[in-house]
Design a protein around this motif. Sequence first.
Motif, PDB file in Angstrom:
ATOM      1  N   GLU A  33       0.921  -1.124  -0.026  1.00 31.69           N
ATOM      2  CA  GLU A  33      -0.059   0.114   0.066  1.00 31.69           C
ATOM      3  C   GLU A  33       0.747   1.285  -0.186  1.00 31.69           C
ATOM      4  OE1 GLU A  33      -3.110   0.168   3.230  1.00 31.69           O
ATOM      5  OE2 GLU A  33      -3.436  -1.824   2.480  1.00 31.69           O
ATOM      6  N   ALA A  36       2.359   1.638  -3.269  1.00 27.83           N
ATOM      7  CA  ALA A  36       1.562   2.241  -4.404  1.00 27.83           C
ATOM      8  C   ALA A  36       1.265   3.626  -4.305  1.00 27.83           C
ATOM      9  CB  ALA A  36       0.150   1.343  -4.173  1.00 27.83           C
ATOM     10  N   THR A  39       4.344   5.254  -5.778  1.00 24.71           N
ATOM     11  CA  THR A  39       4.225   5.185  -7.574  1.00 24.71           C
ATOM     12  C   THR A  39       3.034   5.901  -8.036  1.00 24.71           C
ATOM     13  OG1 THR A  39       3.031   3.040  -7.180  1.00 24.71           O
ATOM     14  CG2 THR A  39       5.395   2.725  -7.233  1.00 24.71           C
ATOM     15  N   ASP A  40       1.930   5.942  -7.327  1.00 24.48           N
ATOM     16  CA  ASP A  40       0.914   6.942  -7.870  1.00 24.48           C
ATOM     17  C   ASP A  40       1.376   8.217  -7.985  1.00 24.48           C
ATOM     18  OD1 ASP A  40      -0.750   4.626  -8.396  1.00 24.48           O
ATOM     19  OD2 ASP A  40      -2.008   5.315  -6.534  1.00 24.48           O
TER      20      ASP A  40
END
Length: 266
Positions: A33, A36, A39-40
Motif C-alpha cells: 500500500e 502504491a 508510485t501513484d
Amino acid sequence: MKLAPVRGKDSIHLGDSAASVSLHHDGSDALAEKTAKYTDRIGELQRVLYADGRFALLVVLQGRDASGKDGTVRKVFCAVNPQGCVVTSFKAPTELEKQHDFLWRVHVQVPPRGMIGVFNRSHYEDVLVPRVHKLIKKSDASARYAHINAFEEMLAANGVVILKFMLHVSRDEQKVRLQERLSDETKNWKFRADDLDDRKRWDAYTKAYRGVLEHTSTAHAPWYIVPADDKPTRDLLIARTIADAMEDMTLRYPPADPAVLALEIT
Ligand code: ADP
C-alpha cells in the motif's frame, strides 16, 4: 526507513546483512500500500514534470545479475505514462560504440527536459567490467570517475535531476534467483552462462562497486545503496526516494496565457 545518499567510505555497506534488510514489520499488504502511494505520486508528478518542462529526471539502476533491475522498472514506474518515460538497457558495447568514448552512447540517451529516463545498467559498466577483468589500470578507472563526475555535473547544470541506485543483493539470494532462472521455463531465456562467470568474480565486483560508490556519489548525482534481497522492500525504498526527489523539484503547471483564457469557444 528512508535511503540515505552515499557520502564517503564509511557509508558504504556491501555485506550480506545490508542486502537482507526488510521492512515487513506490519505485513506485506501494508508495504504494498505504501509503495502504491509513492508510485501513484510519481505518475502524478510526471504529468507536471512534462507540463513544467524545466527539468528531466534520470534514474540509473546498477546491480549484479538477478539483483532486480528489470523488476524495479516494472514496479516503480507502473503508474507513469509511457509517453513520458524512456527506459534504456545498456548491453556490452557494439563495435561502433567501442570506437567512441564511453559516454558517447550514454549522452544521446539522457532524457530531454520534461521526460523521465531510466538506465538499466549505464556508463558505470565502463568502470566496473574493465576493472574486474583487469582491462584498465586503477589510474584509468580514476580518470573515468573524473569524466563521469564532470559529465553528470554538466547534465545537472542543464536541468537533469540524477538519482543512482545500486541494487545490493546477497550471494545467497543471487543463487536462489539464478537457480530459478534455470528451473523455471518462463525464466530460462534470462539465463546467460556469463552470469556464472561474473558470480565467480563476486569479490572483485564488490571491490569495483566500492570504488564507484566512493568516488562518484556527488551532491548533484547521489548514489543510494538499496537492500535488494526482499523485492517489496526494494520497491518501496526506491519509489519513495524518487517521489521525494520529484517533490523537491517544486514542479508546477505553467500559468495559462491570459490571451488564451480570454478565448471564447463557440
Ligand atoms: P541484463 O543482465 O542487463 O538483463 P544481459 O544479460 O544482456 O542483460 O547483460 C548485459 C551485459 O552487458 C552484462 O554482462 C553487462 O556487464 C554487459 N555490459 C553492459 N555495458 C557494458 C560495458 N560498457 N562494457 C562491458 N560490458 C557491458
